[in-house]
Design a protein around this motif. Sequence first.
Motif, PDB file in Angstrom:
ATOM      1  N   ALA A  42       0.829  -1.211   0.000  1.00 46.77           N
ATOM      2  CA  ALA A  42       0.000   0.000   0.000  1.00 46.77           C
ATOM      3  C   ALA A  42       0.860   1.255   0.000  1.00 46.77           C
ATOM      4  N   ALA A  43       1.997   1.207   0.678  1.00 46.82           N
ATOM      5  CA  ALA A  43       2.888   2.365   0.752  1.00 46.82           C
ATOM      6  C   ALA A  43       3.542   2.688  -0.591  1.00 46.82           C
ATOM      7  N   CYS A  44       3.457   1.792  -1.546  1.00 47.21           N
ATOM      8  CA  CYS A  44       4.026   2.026  -2.879  1.00 47.21           C
ATOM      9  C   CYS A  44       3.117   2.893  -3.753  1.00 47.21           C
ATOM     10  N   TYR A  45       1.879   3.126  -3.317  1.00 46.24           N
ATOM     11  CA  TYR A  45       0.894   3.856  -4.120  1.00 46.24           C
ATOM     12  C   TYR A  45       0.773   5.316  -3.692  1.00 46.24           C
TER      13      TYR A  45
ATOM     14  N   PRO B 247      -9.567  -7.258 -13.949  1.00 46.99           N
ATOM     15  CA  PRO B 247     -10.904  -7.738 -14.305  1.00 46.99           C
ATOM     16  C   PRO B 247     -11.885  -7.859 -13.129  1.00 46.99           C
ATOM     17  N   ALA B 248     -11.399  -7.898 -11.896  1.00 44.47           N
ATOM     18  CA  ALA B 248     -12.288  -8.044 -10.744  1.00 44.47           C
ATOM     19  C   ALA B 248     -12.517  -6.742  -9.978  1.00 44.47           C
ATOM     20  N   PHE B 249     -11.565  -5.824 -10.012  1.00 44.78           N
ATOM     21  CA  PHE B 249     -11.638  -4.611  -9.200  1.00 44.78           C
ATOM     22  C   PHE B 249     -11.358  -3.357 -10.017  1.00 44.78           C
ATOM     23  N   GLU B 250     -11.965  -2.265  -9.605  1.00 46.78           N
ATOM     24  CA  GLU B 250     -11.602  -0.931 -10.076  1.00 46.78           C
ATOM     25  C   GLU B 250     -11.644  -0.040  -8.836  1.00 46.78           C
ATOM     26  N   LEU B 251     -10.456   0.363  -8.356  1.00 44.82           N
ATOM     27  CA  LEU B 251     -10.346   1.001  -7.046  1.00 44.82           C
ATOM     28  C   LEU B 251      -9.527   2.270  -7.108  1.00 44.82           C
ATOM     29  N   ARG B 252      -9.748   3.121  -6.098  1.00 43.77           N
ATOM     30  CA  ARG B 252      -8.998   4.372  -5.956  1.00 43.77           C
ATOM     31  C   ARG B 252      -8.526   4.516  -4.515  1.00 43.77           C
ATOM     32  N   GLY B 253      -7.400   5.212  -4.371  1.00 40.44           N
ATOM     33  CA  GLY B 253      -6.923   5.618  -3.053  1.00 40.44           C
ATOM     34  C   GLY B 253      -6.731   4.477  -2.072  1.00 40.44           C
TER      35      GLY B 253
ATOM     36  N   GLY C 145      -5.029  -0.387  -1.008  1.00 39.18           N
ATOM     37  CA  GLY C 145      -4.338  -1.042   0.099  1.00 39.18           C
ATOM     38  C   GLY C 145      -5.237  -2.013   0.835  1.00 39.18           C
ATOM     39  N   GLN C 146      -6.516  -1.658   0.975  1.00 37.09           N
ATOM     40  CA  GLN C 146      -7.469  -2.562   1.636  1.00 37.09           C
ATOM     41  C   GLN C 146      -7.643  -3.848   0.832  1.00 37.09           C
TER      42      GLN C 146
ATOM     43  N   TRP D 181      -5.365  -5.249  -1.172  1.00 38.69           N
ATOM     44  CA  TRP D 181      -4.173  -6.076  -0.987  1.00 38.69           C
ATOM     45  C   TRP D 181      -4.161  -6.697   0.406  1.00 38.69           C
ATOM     46  N   SER D 182      -4.611  -5.957   1.406  1.00 38.16           N
ATOM     47  CA  SER D 182      -4.687  -6.500   2.757  1.00 38.16           C
ATOM     48  C   SER D 182      -5.653  -7.678   2.816  1.00 38.16           C
ATOM     49  N   MET D 183      -6.799  -7.532   2.188  1.00 36.55           N
ATOM     50  CA  MET D 183      -7.781  -8.615   2.141  1.00 36.55           C
ATOM     51  C   MET D 183      -7.195  -9.834   1.427  1.00 36.55           C
ATOM     52  N   LEU D 184      -6.621  -9.614   0.255  1.00 34.71           N
ATOM     53  CA  LEU D 184      -6.128 -10.734  -0.537  1.00 34.71           C
ATOM     54  C   LEU D 184      -4.966 -11.453   0.144  1.00 34.71           C
ATOM     55  N   THR D 185      -4.042 -10.696   0.717  1.00 40.80           N
ATOM     56  CA  THR D 185      -2.886 -11.344   1.353  1.00 40.80           C
ATOM     57  C   THR D 185      -3.256 -12.011   2.671  1.00 40.80           C
ATOM     58  N   SER D 186      -4.187 -11.425   3.422  1.00 40.29           N
ATOM     59  CA  SER D 186      -4.555 -12.021   4.712  1.00 40.29           C
ATOM     60  C   SER D 186      -5.439 -13.252   4.543  1.00 40.29           C
ATOM     61  N   GLN D 187      -6.144 -13.347   3.437  1.00 38.83           N
ATOM     62  CA  GLN D 187      -7.044 -14.472   3.227  1.00 38.83           C
ATOM     63  C   GLN D 187      -6.460 -15.541   2.305  1.00 38.83           C
ATOM     64  N   ALA D 188      -5.244 -15.318   1.831  1.00 38.38           N
ATOM     65  CA  ALA D 188      -4.606 -16.299   0.944  1.00 38.38           C
ATOM     66  C   ALA D 188      -4.261 -17.558   1.739  1.00 38.38           C
ATOM     67  N   GLY D 189      -4.447 -18.694   1.107  1.00 32.70           N
ATOM     68  CA  GLY D 189      -4.147 -19.961   1.752  1.00 32.70           C
ATOM     69  C   GLY D 189      -2.659 -20.241   1.797  1.00 32.70           C
TER      70      GLY D 189
END
Length: 157
Positions: A24-27, A36-42, A46-47, A49-57
Motif C-alpha cells: 500500500a505504501a508504494c501507491y 478484471p475483478a476490481f476498479e479502485l482508488r486511493g 491497500g485494503q 491487498w490487505s484482504m487478498l494477502t490475509s485471506q490467501a491460503g
Amino acid sequence: MHRNEALIKRFYCAFSRRDAATMAACYAPDAVFRDPAFELRGERIGQMWSMLTSQAGPDFKIEFEGVQADEQQGRAHWEADYTFSTSGRPVHNIIEARFTFENGLIKTHVDDFNFWRWSQQALGLPGLLLGWTPLLQNKVREQAAKRLERFAARKPA
C-alpha cells in the motif's frame, strides 16, 4: 536501476511476503488500480491487498519477472498460484501489469489477465461456459466489491 523499477520490485517482493502495508505504501494517495475483478482508488487499493494477502491460503505463491520502468511508466509480468477460496479450486493466473508513476509512487496500476482462463480454473464448469460473457464478469466484480466492502468494514482504519 531506475527508482521506479526498484519500486515495482519492492512491491512484488512485499506481495510475495504477504506484506500488504508495504504494498500500500508504494501507491500515491490518489492512485487508481484496475483489473478484471476490481476498479479502485486511493486507500481502497491497500485494503484490497490487505484482504487478498490475509485471506490467501498456505499454497499462495507469486513470481515476477520482466520488470521495466522509466520516469513515466513501467511494466512487469507476474504469475500467481493459489487455491480460490470460494470454490477450493487451484488457480495459476498469468498477469501483465502496467504502471504509471508520480513523485516516486505508483499513480496507476492495471493488471491484465485472461478472465475466461481464470474463471475456468477458479469456477470450473460455470467459468468454462460463461467466463467469456459480461454476465459472469460483472457478477465476479460485484462479488469482489462486496467482499472488499465487508472486509474494510471489519478492519480498523
